[in-house]
Design a protein around this motif. Sequence first.
Motif, PDB file in Angstrom:
ATOM      1  N   GLY A 106     -51.899  90.402  66.570  1.00 12.71           N
ATOM      2  CA  GLY A 106     -52.386  89.995  65.597  1.00 12.71           C
ATOM      3  C   GLY A 106     -51.780  90.859  64.155  1.00 12.71           C
ATOM      4  O   GLY A 106     -50.831  91.187  63.943  1.00 12.71           O
ATOM      5  N   THR A 107     -52.630  90.820  63.203  1.00 13.52           N
ATOM      6  CA  THR A 107     -52.460  91.173  61.914  1.00 13.52           C
ATOM      7  C   THR A 107     -53.266  92.607  61.706  1.00 13.52           C
ATOM      8  O   THR A 107     -54.512  92.508  61.800  1.00 13.52           O
ATOM      9  CB  THR A 107     -52.625  90.290  60.729  1.00 13.52           C
ATOM     10  OG1 THR A 107     -51.765  89.515  60.843  1.00 13.52           O
ATOM     11  CG2 THR A 107     -52.261  91.092  59.441  1.00 13.52           C
ATOM     12  N   PHE A 108     -52.699  93.751  61.705  1.00  9.71           N
ATOM     13  CA  PHE A 108     -53.674  95.110  61.758  1.00  9.71           C
ATOM     14  C   PHE A 108     -52.894  96.027  60.425  1.00  9.71           C
ATOM     15  O   PHE A 108     -51.929  96.726  60.963  1.00  9.71           O
ATOM     16  CB  PHE A 108     -53.453  95.750  63.134  1.00  9.71           C
ATOM     17  CG  PHE A 108     -53.846  94.819  64.304  1.00  9.71           C
ATOM     18  CD1 PHE A 108     -55.380  94.603  64.762  1.00  9.71           C
ATOM     19  CD2 PHE A 108     -53.171  94.276  64.967  1.00  9.71           C
ATOM     20  CE1 PHE A 108     -55.794  93.820  65.606  1.00  9.71           C
ATOM     21  CE2 PHE A 108     -53.521  93.461  65.958  1.00  9.71           C
ATOM     22  CZ  PHE A 108     -54.769  93.078  66.334  1.00  9.71           C
ATOM     23  N   SER A 135     -57.981 104.343  60.083  1.00  8.37           N
ATOM     24  CA  SER A 135     -58.880 104.451  60.040  1.00  8.37           C
ATOM     25  C   SER A 135     -59.784 104.315  61.474  1.00  8.37           C
ATOM     26  O   SER A 135     -60.624 105.226  61.850  1.00  8.37           O
ATOM     27  CB  SER A 135     -59.727 103.749  58.982  1.00  8.37           C
ATOM     28  OG  SER A 135     -61.062 103.914  59.074  1.00  8.37           O
ATOM     29  N   ALA A 136     -59.273 103.374  61.993  1.00 11.00           N
ATOM     30  CA  ALA A 136     -59.887 103.082  63.377  1.00 11.00           C
ATOM     31  C   ALA A 136     -59.640 103.868  64.704  1.00 11.00           C
ATOM     32  O   ALA A 136     -60.408 104.351  65.214  1.00 11.00           O
ATOM     33  CB  ALA A 136     -59.543 101.498  63.703  1.00 11.00           C
ATOM     34  N   LEU A 175     -64.830 100.023  75.101  1.00 15.04           N
ATOM     35  CA  LEU A 175     -63.858  99.950  74.102  1.00 15.04           C
ATOM     36  C   LEU A 175     -63.845  98.635  73.409  1.00 15.04           C
ATOM     37  O   LEU A 175     -63.571  98.387  72.094  1.00 15.04           O
ATOM     38  CB  LEU A 175     -62.166 100.329  74.525  1.00 15.04           C
ATOM     39  CG  LEU A 175     -61.109 100.295  73.549  1.00 15.04           C
ATOM     40  CD1 LEU A 175     -61.314 101.392  72.471  1.00 15.04           C
ATOM     41  CD2 LEU A 175     -59.953 100.490  74.234  1.00 15.04           C
ATOM     42  N   ALA A 176     -63.806  97.672  73.951  1.00 12.90           N
ATOM     43  CA  ALA A 176     -63.589  96.308  73.379  1.00 12.90           C
ATOM     44  C   ALA A 176     -64.647  96.089  71.997  1.00 12.90           C
ATOM     45  O   ALA A 176     -64.131  95.562  71.156  1.00 12.90           O
ATOM     46  CB  ALA A 176     -63.706  95.144  74.387  1.00 12.90           C
ATOM     47  N   PRO A 177     -66.087  96.341  72.177  1.00 14.71           N
ATOM     48  CA  PRO A 177     -66.902  96.354  71.120  1.00 14.71           C
ATOM     49  C   PRO A 177     -66.198  97.022  69.842  1.00 14.71           C
ATOM     50  O   PRO A 177     -66.553  96.610  68.729  1.00 14.71           O
ATOM     51  CB  PRO A 177     -68.131  96.603  71.709  1.00 14.71           C
ATOM     52  CG  PRO A 177     -68.037  96.424  73.136  1.00 14.71           C
ATOM     53  CD  PRO A 177     -66.910  96.684  73.502  1.00 14.71           C
ATOM     54  N   PHE A 191     -61.693  95.453  63.538  1.00 16.45           N
ATOM     55  CA  PHE A 191     -61.002  94.208  63.509  1.00 16.45           C
ATOM     56  C   PHE A 191     -61.544  93.004  63.588  1.00 16.45           C
ATOM     57  O   PHE A 191     -61.150  92.342  64.692  1.00 16.45           O
ATOM     58  CB  PHE A 191     -59.647  94.429  63.977  1.00 16.45           C
ATOM     59  CG  PHE A 191     -58.809  95.788  63.773  1.00 16.45           C
ATOM     60  CD1 PHE A 191     -58.138  95.930  62.746  1.00 16.45           C
ATOM     61  CD2 PHE A 191     -58.932  96.761  64.884  1.00 16.45           C
ATOM     62  CE1 PHE A 191     -57.434  97.158  62.440  1.00 16.45           C
ATOM     63  CE2 PHE A 191     -58.104  98.098  64.580  1.00 16.45           C
ATOM     64  CZ  PHE A 191     -57.600  98.218  63.406  1.00 16.45           C
ATOM     65  N   PRO A 192     -62.444  92.575  62.968  1.00 13.69           N
ATOM     66  CA  PRO A 192     -63.454  91.433  63.486  1.00 13.69           C
ATOM     67  C   PRO A 192     -62.529  90.188  63.094  1.00 13.69           C
ATOM     68  O   PRO A 192     -62.957  89.365  64.131  1.00 13.69           O
ATOM     69  CB  PRO A 192     -64.528  91.429  62.259  1.00 13.69           C
ATOM     70  CG  PRO A 192     -64.115  92.342  61.217  1.00 13.69           C
ATOM     71  CD  PRO A 192     -63.322  93.437  61.939  1.00 13.69           C
ATOM     72  N   SER A 193     -61.736  89.908  62.369  1.00 17.87           N
ATOM     73  CA  SER A 193     -60.973  88.807  62.176  1.00 17.87           C
ATOM     74  C   SER A 193     -59.900  88.638  63.297  1.00 17.87           C
ATOM     75  O   SER A 193     -59.960  87.492  63.930  1.00 17.87           O
ATOM     76  CB  SER A 193     -60.296  88.630  60.625  1.00 17.87           C
ATOM     77  OG  SER A 193     -61.296  88.482  59.975  1.00 17.87           O
TER      78      SER A 193
END
Length: 514
Positions: free
Chosen positions: A207-209, A216-217, A320-322, A328-330
Amino acid sequence: MSAGSTPAEYAELGRRMAELSDLHSIGGLLAWDRSTMMPRGGADHRGHQAATLESLAHAQLTHPRLGQLLDALEPWASGLDPDSDEARTVAVIRRDFEKAVRVPDSLAAEMARAESTGEQAWMAARAAGGDFGRFRDALARHLELRHAYVGCFDGYAHPYDVLLDDYEQGLRIADLRPLLDELQAALVPLVAAADPAHDGDPRVLTGTFPADRQRSAMLDLLTRLGFDDTAWRLDASPHPFAAAQSTRDVRITTLFDEADLAVTLYSALHEFGHGLYESQVEPAYARTPLGDLVSLGLHESQSRLWENVIGHSRPFCAWLAPQLKQAFPSALAALDADALYRGINAVEPSLIRIFADETTYNLHIVLRTELEARLMEGALEVDDLPTAWNDGMQRLLGVEVPDDAHGVLQDIHWAVGSFGYFPTYTIGNLMASQLWEALRRDIVDVDDHLERGELVPIREWLRENVHRHGRRYAPRELLQRVTGEPLRVEPFVTYLSDKLVDVGAVASRSGPPR
């Protein structure tokens, strides 16, 4: 000299080793800077600095006085408990001394100098779209120096053995080849049996990250695992690595890929495993030989354990998934734990080792080991290396290499002269599986801890059983002490096969694809 008192010579030995440790730490700091901060134009000057430091360190390790101290102390140490720190320290220094005195100071310095120029030539070759010609001479120089280094030693059956022993004490090609053959015989049919139709989507984290949000993540995630911002730092580099100057100065890097979060995430987990090992060595071993790494195989077992055994497990994915969705909610709005678990464990032969799935990864190592052994035997010329690489990728993984940037130029190891390092990744994978079996016996509810993101019990088990010992035990001795068995292929193959069954890629450990 009585066994009941600590002789003055031992204190002198300690002072000399502390100074040597400081020199090595300074060299490590310069190498870290070279790969993260140094302008490309500084390569030549950095090479001279590295050569000067290596000359000083080599002179310290080969000083005649050190030999005299060892001669004086060995009768005393023989009367001690062989597991005592003092007895182990004397034995470790004797091993290092006997290897170092065989290598001329000028050769040690030149090998250090070539690391800097080689890395910059490699970076230039990659920046030029994979122009092997720009790296060819630096690689040839590394090989010339390694052949000269091998020539300093007698008693080895194969020239590659000298290099292997530097990274994994006691490892010989005669032992390594049967191990790799056994592993290859198990992996090739496993790869063939994996059905892509039932695999997860390996692009589950694409995706776009933006790089700043990734950083930060990753800091948030690594802090939950054990990253301490008063003693650790995270930076970017073209090839991720870890470098610890002490238990309170641990530096790791990752590659921030703005299109594929998996690249960043699993590189960071891998290097975290290295850093955690270094940070949990017994503090009393600081500036002593026992505070050094015991082998790259054991070190890689820790990075591969966090990256794969933990990082690719179903219970860890449930936690980890949550965390990733929140960061990255979008981009990851549709992500769930099962999709993450299935996607990151999909079997898909690929070009790049550090991005390879767990099932195909060791086939990349088989190829590099073959090529290194042939280069050291004189059976393969530098100019023929790209073709040999491409042929091997087709034979082992069935993939076509489009260019040398995605082929022979992808790894930094040969750029800095690290011949003999690659096999330790596979040794590490095997060790990680065996250590994890032992950990699960002691922490029976480890999956519950992983699902809740509670990593302290795992960190503490690793500290107590593996990390704190530093170099006190030889790698195979430590493995035997912790697991009760020697290095074996079967636990890794069983672990991997069971995971592929759970993912749904294969019907059973011996059956046809589902």
